[in-house]
Design an enzyme around this catalytic site. Structure first.
Site, short mmCIF file in Angstrom:
data_model
loop_
_atom_site.label_atom_id
_atom_site.label_comp_id
_atom_site.label_asym_id
_atom_site.label_seq_id
_atom_site.Cartn_x
_atom_site.Cartn_y
_atom_site.Cartn_z
CD GLU A 139 41.71 28.93 27.52
OE1 GLU A 139 42.23 28.59 26.24
OE2 GLU A 139 42.67 28.68 28.37
CB SER A 188 32.08 -34.96 41.74
OG SER A 188 32.96 -35.83 41.63
#
Lengths: 765, 161
Positions: free
Chosen positions: A196, A475
């Site tokens: 690089e 319930s």
């Protein structure tokens, strides 16, 4: 570190300003010069601005490290319920590998009923656990022995280090593991520079030669095709700028690179680069930095990387997606070998090293290993609880370590049960895939949330029904009505006679309301417990009216429901909407025998360095006397023997006692089951998002899923409380008379001392 | 000259005394309550793992690290959630950490669990319950509820032999 102090910079700026003023006066009559100077001034101001940007961002650079969320560690001790299947699952989840002969941390070997595990060292919130050489013996589903296999001493307790179950990302979902330059192998640096930026150590941030070369190439091509960027420029680009390629950006990049090099050492820039660079994608997660990439592609710390592996990673810097080693194996391999050649050219490796490295195959993990499980519903709850104490930014960038109560094994079982059963029930009832479900599993004793499922496809991160589906509870509310009665100890016991008869009331809309029982029949005079276990609506409404709404709402508050409850008769039958999480909190207080413990997902939060940040201590508060709740629970146990959930007698092993309650809403739009063993509380819900009838009751829909989970997680059975304040009797269900214990239809119920029914009856077969 | 020497000696003594006082750990103001009160007597059915964790908790609390002690105790409770001794110990740690209302609730939990399983002897149940009420009495006192403290103290006394 820094080369200039801000004070010096300010002085300089002031000096510059005054000198410019003098020059301006002298050159009043030179218009071009004025324009030039104005531009220069603008340029200098701009550079000063950029300088400020670069330094403030680089100095105060908070590496965006997502918080890491750990599952609960697996405790190992003699007597721990543990199956072979679960132990293998736990080992696999924590990243342990099966081996034949390897005494290295992270490996295990099985022989017969024994497992030799080398447990990795780990910094727990309560101290460091060094590597442990543990032999675990399993017998009949329990841990029968735990020893150190090197010195053969007994181990009283040891923990498997917790597995990483999730991360909390910022919106851009960058993930990274920070590395220090000194931990990075030399080869990685030399490879990176060879490929690089060869002049990295000699340039000033920009490499004019490289830029010229790139410019020529770009002009020839008519667009930006080549970059002459140095590492510094690449870093600047990632740090400060957008991805867009433009001349202005190029200009900014160059200036900022020069500024960065002016202020910081090469090593600092290189270290920042190693942590910043983008190296791949895991679904939505962006892999940044060599630290994480090394883990992600090779499951190794960066300092253990071999030459060919280093070259593979460096190859990807140019384009992580283009050179993806899984999708484009050949491409990566070619590029990898180019990297190796370049390293050799630069003299950082010998020809021999290069030859060997090039001959190696790609060593990336099998692709299946990299797909991390995701638990969106649980993480959602955890995130909400964290946000009460932390800023979002701290969670996504500070690298916090969050130790959760998550139980991966229970979660797996809950997910499997939902996936299988929901599909099956959906088909049976022709719901065309619209049937949805949610499950929450907690520990009854400390309100640890162990597992959450919020969708029939549990890994789908959409609407989280476990937390956000607001549904009538049917319930499920009834235990609050009966508990209110039981608390009035001079008036009611479980054997008190109440009426199940037609009743007509004025509802909130002024219309008349006549609740009916599920079967359509009324049952006349019956004992209180019978009305509860068979979930009779008329008896419940009558009982509720005599108790008064206020006292029932108070009971709901004491059970942990904070939501406003409308004081209408239909409330008594569960025309109250709650989320599954709220229902879980309510039943948690029942399983906690009257002690409220807020449901929680977090045990401890540590900083990235392991310093304790916040402890979440056990918090309990007694809101209802334990005796009343124990009496109620004995009746809820009967629900699972002779009541609406009696199918549990064959669905569960005989010795696994549980308590629970079914819930069904009008036209069977919601199917609920909530209940617990002596260790686990599970709440399951089924319904559709657009509230369509699903044709399922609590016992035909939610119950089978619940039972499936309860059966497969190793759990302690529910146990009756035998203390000084209670006595137990077998009671028949028509008159509430006491009968012999060999009466199979009789209910086994708790009564306050000396408050049991006086009459003896005959067993009804 | 002599005066100056005397002055220096006096100053030195004063300094040393102050330093000694300052170095002493802050004392709990509740009468009869020391860090040693954190000692608990685990029941006969307590498992090996829990005993080991209790030991760790004890070591940590002796060193003054209450939060580490709590962490060990939390692990113990996860293993034996119905063991009232563990909840009582937790209550004691909270009391020591100046969190009296939390201590009361934990002691009530220990009370609720004492004798729940019905295996332990009545004598040991009562002795544990007495300890629970003592913690509640201390906590009520800390909160300034003297009447409740007295009631709890009376209960503690009636249960101890």
């Amino acid at each position: 570190m820094k080369k200039k102090s801000p004070v010096r910079r300010k002085k300089k700026r002031a000096a510059k300003k005054s000198s410019r003023r003098r020059i301006n006066k002298k050159l009043q009559n030179l218009p071009y010069m004025r324009i030039f100077l104005s531009l220069l001034l603008i340029f200098i101001s701009y550079v000063i601005y950029l300088d400020f940007e670069v330094r403030s961002q680089f100095d105060g650079r908070k590496w965006s490290v997502p918080a890491r969320v750990y599952a609960r560690p697996l405790e190992l001790y003699i007597g721990k319920p543990l199956s072979h299947e679960q132990l293998r699952f736990e080992l696999k989840t924590a990243g342990y590998r099966d081996t034949t002969n390897n005494n290295k941390a992270g490996y295990y070997q099985k022989s017969g009923n024994s497992y030799r595990v080398v447990i990795r060292e780990f910094d727990f919130w309560d101290g460091h656990q060094p590597p442990r050489y543990v032999e675990i013996k399993l017998e009949d589903g329990f841990v029968s022995n735990v020893t150190d296999f090197r010195d053969h001493t007994d181990i009283a307790e040891v923990r498997l280090e917790p597995s990483l179950m999730g991360r909390i990302y910022p919106s851009h979902r960058e993930d990274r593991l920070l590395v220090k330059l000194r931990d990075v192998p030399e080869h990685l640096i030399s490879a990176l520079l060879a490929v690089e930026d060869r002049q990295f150590y000699s340039h000033y941030g920009v490499n004019p030669k490289a830029i010229l070369r790139a410019m020529v190439a770009n002009i020839k091509a008519g667009s930006v095709v080549q970059g002459g960027s140095t590492l510094t420029q690449q870093l600047v680009k990632n740090f400060f700028l957008t991805k867009k390629k433009s001349l202005v950006r190029k200009f900014n990049e160059a200036i900022m690179s020069l500024l960065l090099e002016m202020h910081y050492e090469k090593e600092e820039i290189l270290q920042a680069y190693l942590n910043e660079i983008y190296l791949g994608q895991d679904k939505k997660r962006a892999i940044h930095g060599f630290g994480l990439a090394s883990r992600f592609y090779f499951d190794k710390p960066v300092y253990n990387l071999e030459l060919s592996e280093i070259a593979t990673l460096v190859a990807m810097v140019k384009g992580p997606s283009y050179y993806d080693p899984w999708r484009h194996k050949k491409r990566n391999l070619d590029r990898r070998n180019t990297v190796i050649s370049l390293m050799q050219q630069q003299g950082s490796i010998t020809a021999y090293q290069a030859k060997i490295a090039k001959a190696e195959p790609l060593k990336v993990l099998a692709r299946s290993n990299k797909i991390s499980s995701s638990y969106p519903a649980y993480m959602d709850l955890l995130r909400r609880q964290l946000q009460q104490d932390y800023q979002k930014e701290d969670l996504t960038s500070e690298g916090l370590q969050i130790f959760s109560t998550f139980d991966p094994y229970v979660q797996k079982i809950a997910e499997q049960a939902v996936k299988q059963k929901v599909n099956q029930l959906d088909k049976q009832n022709n719901l065309n895939g619209s049937l949805q479900s949610s499950v929450i599993v907690t520990n009854t004793n400390n309100a640890d949330v162990l597992a959450v499922v919020g969708d029939r496809q549990p890994t789908y991160a959409g609407f989280n029904r476990a937390l956000d589906a607001l549904r009538p509870v049917g319930s499920l509310i009834k235990p609050a009505v009966y508990l209110t009665a039981i608390q009035q100890k001079n008036t009611y016991s479980l054997a008190s006679i109440i009426e199940d008869k037609n009743i007509t009331l004025k509802a909130q809309d002024g219309k008349l309301w006549s609740p009916r029982n599920y079967s359509g029949e009324s049952h006349g005079e019956i004992p209180l417990f019978k009305a509860l276990i068979s979930s009779y609506n008329q008896a419940t409404v009558r009982l509720g009216l005599s108790l008064g709404f206020e006292s029932i709402v108070k009971t709901l508050r004491n059970l942990g429901i904070q939501r406003d409850i409308p004081p209408y008769p239909s409330m008594l039958l569960g025309a109250v909407t709650m989320t599954p999480l709220e229902v879980t909190q309510m039943y948690q207080t029942l399983s906690g025998e009257g002690f409220i413990t807020p449901l929680h997902t977090i045990r401890k939060v540590l900083t990235a360095k392991g310093e304790p940040l916040k402890h979440y201590p056990v918090k309990i508060q007694q809101t209802i006397d334990e005796t009343s709740v124990r009496i109620l629970n004995s009746a809820l146990h009967e629900v699972t023997r002779h009541g609406t959930a009696s199918s549990l007698r064959w669905r569960l092993p005989e010795n696994l006692k549980v308590v629970g309650k079914t819930g069904t809403t009008n036209d069977a739009r919601d199917s609920w089951f909530a209940g617990f063993s002596g260790e686990h509380l599970i709440v399951t819900w089924l319904g559709t998002d657009d509230n369509q009838p699903i044709g399922l009751t609590g016992s035909s829909g939610a119950l089978p899923i619940w039972a499936d989970i309860m059966k497969k997680i190793r759990t302690r059975p529910f146990s009756f409380a035998y203390d000084e304040k209670l006595e137990y009797h077998y009671v028949e269900e028509t008159k509430g008379y006491i009968v012999d214990e060999d009466c199979s239809s009789a209910a086994y119920l708790a009564f306050r001392k000396n408050a049991a029914p006086k009459d003896n009856g005959t067993c009804i077969k | 000259m002599k005066n100056l020497k005397l002055y220096i000696v006096r100053a030195l003594i004063l300094f040393l005394t102050t330093a000694l006082i300052a170095c002493q750990a802050p004392k709990d103001k509740t009468p009869g309550w020391t860090s040693d009160s954190g000692e608990v007597r685990p029941g006969p059915n307590t498992g090996k793992a829990v005993l080991a964790l209790l030991n760790k908790a004890r070591q940590a609390s002796k060193k003054g690290s209450l939060s580490a002690a709590e962490s060990h105790l939390e692990r113990a409770i996860r293993i034996e959630p119905d063991n009232p001794t563990l909840w009582l110990y937790m209550a004691k740690l909270r009391l020591y950490a100046e969190k009296p209302s939390e201590a009361i609730n934990l002691a009530k939990k220990a009370l609720a669990l004492s004798g729940r399983g019905g295996q332990t002897s009545i004598a040991s149940q009562h002795s544990l319950q007495s300890d629970c009420w003592r913690v509640i009495a201390h906590a009520q006192q800390k909160m300034g509820n003297l009447k409740d403290a007295q009631t709890a103290q009376d209960k503690a006394k009636s249960l101890s032999y």
